[in-house]
Design a protein around this motif. Sequence first.
Motif, PDB file in Angstrom:
ATOM      1  N   GLU A   1      -1.489  11.373   2.318  1.00  0.00           N
ATOM      2  CA  GLU A   1      -0.922   9.861   2.171  1.00  0.00           C
ATOM      3  C   GLU A   1      -2.121   9.121   2.359  1.00  0.00           C
ATOM      4  O   GLU A   1      -2.242   8.243   1.532  1.00  0.00           O
ATOM      5  CB  GLU A   1       0.149   9.533   3.359  1.00  0.00           C
ATOM      6  N   GLY A   2      -2.938   9.340   3.388  1.00  0.00           N
ATOM      7  CA  GLY A   2      -4.166   8.352   3.522  1.00  0.00           C
ATOM      8  C   GLY A   2      -4.954   8.359   2.208  1.00  0.00           C
ATOM      9  O   GLY A   2      -5.738   7.426   1.742  1.00  0.00           O
ATOM     10  N   LEU A   3      -5.397   9.586   1.832  1.00  0.00           N
ATOM     11  CA  LEU A   3      -6.221   9.774   0.619  1.00  0.00           C
ATOM     12  C   LEU A   3      -5.559   8.953  -0.441  1.00  0.00           C
ATOM     13  O   LEU A   3      -6.465   8.267  -1.292  1.00  0.00           O
ATOM     14  CB  LEU A   3      -6.421  11.242   0.157  1.00  0.00           C
ATOM     15  N   LEU A   4      -4.314   9.051  -0.925  1.00  0.00           N
ATOM     16  CA  LEU A   4      -3.595   8.756  -1.792  1.00  0.00           C
ATOM     17  C   LEU A   4      -3.736   6.926  -1.737  1.00  0.00           C
ATOM     18  O   LEU A   4      -4.004   6.435  -2.730  1.00  0.00           O
ATOM     19  CB  LEU A   4      -2.180   8.908  -2.014  1.00  0.00           C
ATOM     20  N   ALA A   5      -3.467   6.473  -0.641  1.00  0.00           N
ATOM     21  CA  ALA A   5      -3.654   5.169  -0.400  1.00  0.00           C
ATOM     22  C   ALA A   5      -5.060   4.545  -0.891  1.00  0.00           C
ATOM     23  O   ALA A   5      -5.365   3.702  -1.393  1.00  0.00           O
ATOM     24  CB  ALA A   5      -3.456   4.670   0.857  1.00  0.00           C
ATOM     25  N   LYS A   6      -6.266   5.290  -0.451  1.00  0.00           N
ATOM     26  CA  LYS A   6      -7.500   4.924  -0.972  1.00  0.00           C
ATOM     27  C   LYS A   6      -7.538   4.986  -2.459  1.00  0.00           C
ATOM     28  O   LYS A   6      -8.317   3.962  -2.965  1.00  0.00           O
ATOM     29  CB  LYS A   6      -8.600   5.803  -0.308  1.00  0.00           C
ATOM     30  N   ILE A   7      -7.093   6.105  -3.266  1.00  0.00           N
ATOM     31  CA  ILE A   7      -7.156   5.948  -4.767  1.00  0.00           C
ATOM     32  C   ILE A   7      -6.473   5.060  -5.365  1.00  0.00           C
ATOM     33  O   ILE A   7      -7.159   4.334  -6.328  1.00  0.00           O
ATOM     34  CB  ILE A   7      -6.554   7.433  -4.861  1.00  0.00           C
ATOM     35  N   THR A   8      -5.408   4.643  -4.698  1.00  0.00           N
ATOM     36  CA  THR A   8      -4.545   3.429  -5.469  1.00  0.00           C
ATOM     37  C   THR A   8      -4.791   2.254  -5.024  1.00  0.00           C
ATOM     38  O   THR A   8      -4.096   1.091  -5.222  1.00  0.00           O
ATOM     39  CB  THR A   8      -3.180   3.890  -5.272  1.00  0.00           C
ATOM     40  N   ALA A   9      -5.667   2.004  -3.897  1.00  0.00           N
ATOM     41  CA  ALA A   9      -5.948   0.690  -3.433  1.00  0.00           C
ATOM     42  C   ALA A   9      -6.375  -0.324  -4.509  1.00  0.00           C
ATOM     43  O   ALA A   9      -7.380  -0.316  -5.053  1.00  0.00           O
ATOM     44  CB  ALA A   9      -6.995   0.692  -2.200  1.00  0.00           C
ATOM     45  N   ALA A  10      -5.833  -1.529  -4.168  1.00  0.00           N
ATOM     46  CA  ALA A  10      -6.295  -2.679  -5.361  1.00  0.00           C
ATOM     47  C   ALA A  10      -7.642  -2.997  -5.094  1.00  0.00           C
ATOM     48  O   ALA A  10      -8.308  -3.676  -5.958  1.00  0.00           O
ATOM     49  CB  ALA A  10      -5.210  -3.654  -5.277  1.00  0.00           C
ATOM     50  N   ASP A  11      -8.280  -2.966  -3.984  1.00  0.00           N
ATOM     51  CA  ASP A  11      -9.400  -3.646  -3.577  1.00  0.00           C
ATOM     52  C   ASP A  11     -10.630  -2.574  -3.240  1.00  0.00           C
ATOM     53  O   ASP A  11     -11.596  -2.660  -2.779  1.00  0.00           O
ATOM     54  CB  ASP A  11      -9.449  -4.480  -2.211  1.00  0.00           C
ATOM     55  N   GLY A  12     -10.187  -1.375  -4.074  1.00  0.00           N
ATOM     56  CA  GLY A  12     -11.347  -0.405  -3.857  1.00  0.00           C
ATOM     57  C   GLY A  12     -11.120   0.678  -5.009  1.00  0.00           C
ATOM     58  O   GLY A  12     -10.274   0.630  -5.799  1.00  0.00           O
ATOM     59  N   ALA A  13     -11.766   1.701  -4.613  1.00  0.00           N
ATOM     60  CA  ALA A  13     -11.750   3.120  -5.678  1.00  0.00           C
ATOM     61  C   ALA A  13     -12.430   4.091  -4.880  1.00  0.00           C
ATOM     62  O   ALA A  13     -13.104   4.045  -4.235  1.00  0.00           O
ATOM     63  CB  ALA A  13     -12.611   2.538  -6.949  1.00  0.00           C
TER      64      ALA A  13
END
Length: 200
Positions: free
Chosen positions: A49-61
């Motif tokens: 879940e945490g990894l997916l949040a980082k992948i899909t974050a609007a302010d990151g990649a």
Amino acid sequence: MATLQFRVATADDASLIHPLVESAYRGDESKLGWTTEADLVSGKRIDAEGLLAKITAADGAVLIATCADDTSEQPFLVACCEVVRRSPQVAYFGMFAVSPRRQGGGIGRQVMAHAEEFCRREWGAEKMEMTVISSRQELLDWYKRRGYAHTGESRPFPFEELEKLNSVALVDNLGFDVLEKDLRVDGAKAIVADVRLSGQ
């Protein structure tokens, strides 16, 4: 030195990235490399879940690097990192993972250079920030050789995140040093190099 291909990760890449990150930081396999935290923390580095949040974050990649060799017809994942736009001028670099079996061959330097250029190009970032566990002197020295310097700031270790992951700190004195690099300096060098190569 390995020839790498880079791209921005998508949600479909999560199942490949997760075991790479875990192998670089946790467990016995991580001890094959020099970025392991296995003697400092046991358990997971991040959950799905945490990894997916980082992948899909609007302010990151999350940036991934793949490589092909004589033993594989298809490129395979060898490294990844996370970049976050903290402000119009400052980007953050984290979740840096290189396969333990491929560390020491220049892949890390290539990934870091790509991440810095990505943040300059996509966000106009002027500085890159990162946090490194204070006791990891070998890592701190490696980043210093890449142009990073101590800001004098320290930050607490997120012990509460370990509880959520059912992970356990093996030492009591964990904390982070904050490092920073001026991306405008390397950006200027890159422009000069491009001009020289083009013969202008």
